[in-house]
Design a protein around this motif. Structure first.
Motif, short mmCIF file in Angstrom:
data_model
loop_
_atom_site.label_atom_id
_atom_site.label_comp_id
_atom_site.label_asym_id
_atom_site.label_seq_id
_atom_site.Cartn_x
_atom_site.Cartn_y
_atom_site.Cartn_z
N GLU A 172 19.54 37.19 54.52
CA GLU A 172 19.41 37.05 53.06
C GLU A 172 20.16 35.82 52.56
O GLU A 172 19.62 35.02 51.78
CB GLU A 172 19.92 38.31 52.35
CG GLU A 172 19.14 39.57 52.65
CD GLU A 172 19.57 40.21 53.97
OE1 GLU A 172 20.58 39.73 54.55
OE2 GLU A 172 18.90 41.17 54.42
N LYS A 173 21.40 35.65 53.00
CA LYS A 173 22.18 34.50 52.57
C LYS A 173 21.61 33.21 53.15
O LYS A 173 21.61 32.16 52.48
CB LYS A 173 23.64 34.68 53.01
CG LYS A 173 24.57 33.66 52.38
CD LYS A 173 26.03 34.00 52.66
CE LYS A 173 26.96 32.99 51.97
NZ LYS A 173 28.39 33.32 52.20
N LYS A 176 18.66 32.04 51.05
CA LYS A 176 19.05 31.42 49.79
C LYS A 176 19.35 29.94 49.99
O LYS A 176 18.96 29.08 49.18
CB LYS A 176 20.26 32.13 49.19
CG LYS A 176 19.97 33.53 48.68
CD LYS A 176 21.23 34.16 48.07
CE LYS A 176 20.95 35.56 47.55
NZ LYS A 176 22.17 36.19 46.99
N ILE A 177 20.05 29.62 51.08
CA ILE A 177 20.36 28.22 51.37
C ILE A 177 19.09 27.46 51.73
O ILE A 177 18.90 26.31 51.31
CB ILE A 177 21.39 28.14 52.50
CG1 ILE A 177 22.68 28.83 52.08
CG2 ILE A 177 21.66 26.69 52.88
CD1 ILE A 177 23.73 28.90 53.17
N GLU A 179 16.08 28.09 50.68
CA GLU A 179 15.34 27.86 49.43
C GLU A 179 15.95 26.71 48.63
O GLU A 179 15.22 25.93 47.99
CB GLU A 179 15.33 29.15 48.61
CG GLU A 179 14.49 30.26 49.23
CD GLU A 179 14.64 31.58 48.49
OE1 GLU A 179 15.53 31.67 47.61
OE2 GLU A 179 13.88 32.53 48.80
N LYS A 180 17.28 26.59 48.66
CA LYS A 180 17.93 25.49 47.96
C LYS A 180 17.59 24.16 48.61
O LYS A 180 17.34 23.15 47.93
CB LYS A 180 19.45 25.71 47.95
CG LYS A 180 20.20 24.68 47.13
CD LYS A 180 21.68 25.01 47.08
CE LYS A 180 22.42 23.98 46.21
NZ LYS A 180 23.88 24.28 46.14
#
Length: 462
Positions: A172-173, A176-177, A179-180
């Motif tokens: 999950e984390k 997020k990275i 996607e950034k």
């Protein structure tokens, strides 16, 4: 989908990775300063015994009267075949005066892994200027250390490696990275799930590492790689620390030139690494640097003091050879090790380099202990001889350029330079097998399958 595959979709080295890469390269400059500052911390400047009772005494002669006081109060001693004013064994200041790659795609890793070495060289050049301008070792240490405080901000600026997060089962984390990264690179993340490395492969790291020393071929190659890492680190740091004992030029000038030699070395590696191969390039640079250092014994023993700049030139060529060898050995050794053991084996290789780094200052200072012309030549001969030997041993290793890298211990054991015969044999064997299978199928189809039915019962009808 694995992380490397995702990087191909969102950008292997886009704007986001370039920003992070720039931030990660900056510590390379301070790392070069911190690694080499010992050369200035241990440097003993030109000095002599202080004239008793003279408060404004300096090393430089101020006047004829000052020179007369020196001659009358300070004895002379023979140093390096010359008579000079005696040096005090103990002196105090004031009594003398002196003249990342984790988020980069596979196709860009070679460049990012080598370019970062430019920043280490920048650190060496900056250190030479700092050492020349700041003669107080306490202030020099503070100035060299203070910038490290800035890196505390990296905790909030530089993100965690998505690859590491995936390996630790924190998708999950990691997403997020990712996607950034895609947002900054103006790309889209593919609709897929993240896959971690095979757990079986992870648990076999230690077992596979031990296997490197139980197979004759792999043991032989591993020892050569370890030896090369130790020698290239010893030579690189040793030549940098020996720049004040070359017989010409000052510590500051020679150290500055030694730092500059890293730039052509790394540039040549970038240009030729994918053209002539890792083996030839590493071997060539190690032998070039080694022979140059060994040749200094002739310039030191047989050339006059006015020609000792040739000694400095040969030592700088040796420094360039070790710098290039350092850049190549990172790539070469990583490709030689099988995938299942690459991480552990690479760490062990780096440990061997640290052992060489620890020996370097003792070898460099050993020449000063011996003294005389042979004392100046001894460290260069040791560095040169070991560098030449390491380069020649590399001829026994296979080339990795444009080769499929070994995945398992068995692959590593059979990984060799001349793989064309093996590939032809495999192709021939595969072709014969296909013809045999085709003949059997035809025989069954024609009803003449007596022997075929005995060998391949799955073709027979019930």
């Amino acid at each position: 989908m694995r992380f490397d595959s995702i990087l191909r979709h969102i950008g292997e080295f886009g704007p986001y990775q370039k920003r992070i890469y720039f931030l990660v390269c900056l510590p390379g400059i301070t790392h070069g300063i911190r690694m080499m500052i010992t050369a200035f911390m241990q440097f003993v400047p030109e000095h002599r015994c202080a004239i008793p009772g003279l408060d404004n005494d300096t090393f430089a002669v101020q006047s004829e009267y000052h020179q007369k006081l020196i001659n009358e109060t300070i004895p002379y001693e023979e140093l390096d075949d010359e008579y000079k004013v005696a040096r005090c064994e103990l002196y105090r200041p004031g009594t003398y005066q002196y003249d990342s790659v984790e988020m980069t795609g596979p196709s860009k890793r070679l460049w990012t892994g080598v370019i970062i070495k430019y920043h280490f060289a920048i650190g060496i050049v900056v250190l030479a200027l700092m050492g020349y301008l700041i003669r107080n070792w306490i202030i020099l240490e503070i100035v060299a250390t203070a910038p490290l405080l800035c890196y505390l901000s990296y905790y909030w600026i530089v993100p965690e490696s998505p690859r590491w997060l995936i390996s630790k089962e924190r998708p999950e984390k990691a997403m997020k990275i990712i996607e950034k990264i895609a947002k900054v690179n103006k790309t889209k993340v593919p609709q897929t799930t993240l896959e971690a490395d095979d757990d079986k492969e992870k648990t076999s790291q230690l077992k596979s590492f031990i296997a490197l020393f139980t197979h004759r071929v792999l043991f032989f190659r591993t020892i050569i790689i370890f030896f090369n890492w130790m020698v290239v680190a010893m030579t690189y740091y040793g030549l940098s620390m020996n720049t004040d004992n070359l017989g010409a030029g000052s510590l500051f000038l020679n150290f500055f030139i030694a730092g500059l030699m890293d730039f052509p070395a790394v540039t040549v590696c970038l240009i030729l690494l994918d053209r002539i191969g890792r083996k030839k390039l590493h071997c060539g640079f190690m032998i070039l640097g080694g022979v140059s250092c060994v040749c200094t014994i002739f310039t030191i023993l047989y050339l006059s003091k006015e020609l000792q700049w040739i000694t400095v030139m040969l030592a700088m060529i040796g420094k360039m050879g070790s710098a290039a060898g350092f850049a190549v050995v990172y790539v070469y050794s990583a490709e030689l090790y099988p995938t299942v053991v690459r991480t552990a084996a690479f760490g062990a290789s780096s440990a061997c380099a640290r052992f060489g780094s620890m020996l370097a200052p003792y070898i460099a200072d050993g020449g000063k202990t011996i003294g005389g012309d042979f004392g100046r030549a001894m460290p260069l001969m040791v560095f040169g001889g070991l560098s030449t030997a390491a380069g020649l041993l590399c001829l026994l290793l296979p080339e990795t350029l444009n080769k499929d890298l070994p995945e398992t211990i068995v692959d590593g054991e059979h990984f060799a330079d001349d793989s064309s015969d093996l590939e032809e044999g495999e192709e021939k064997e595969q072709s014969e097998k296909q013809q045999e299978d085709k003949g059997i199928v035809n025989a069954i189809a024609n009803g003449t399958d007596g022997l075929a039915k005995d060998i391949y019962p799955q073709f027979t009808r019930m």
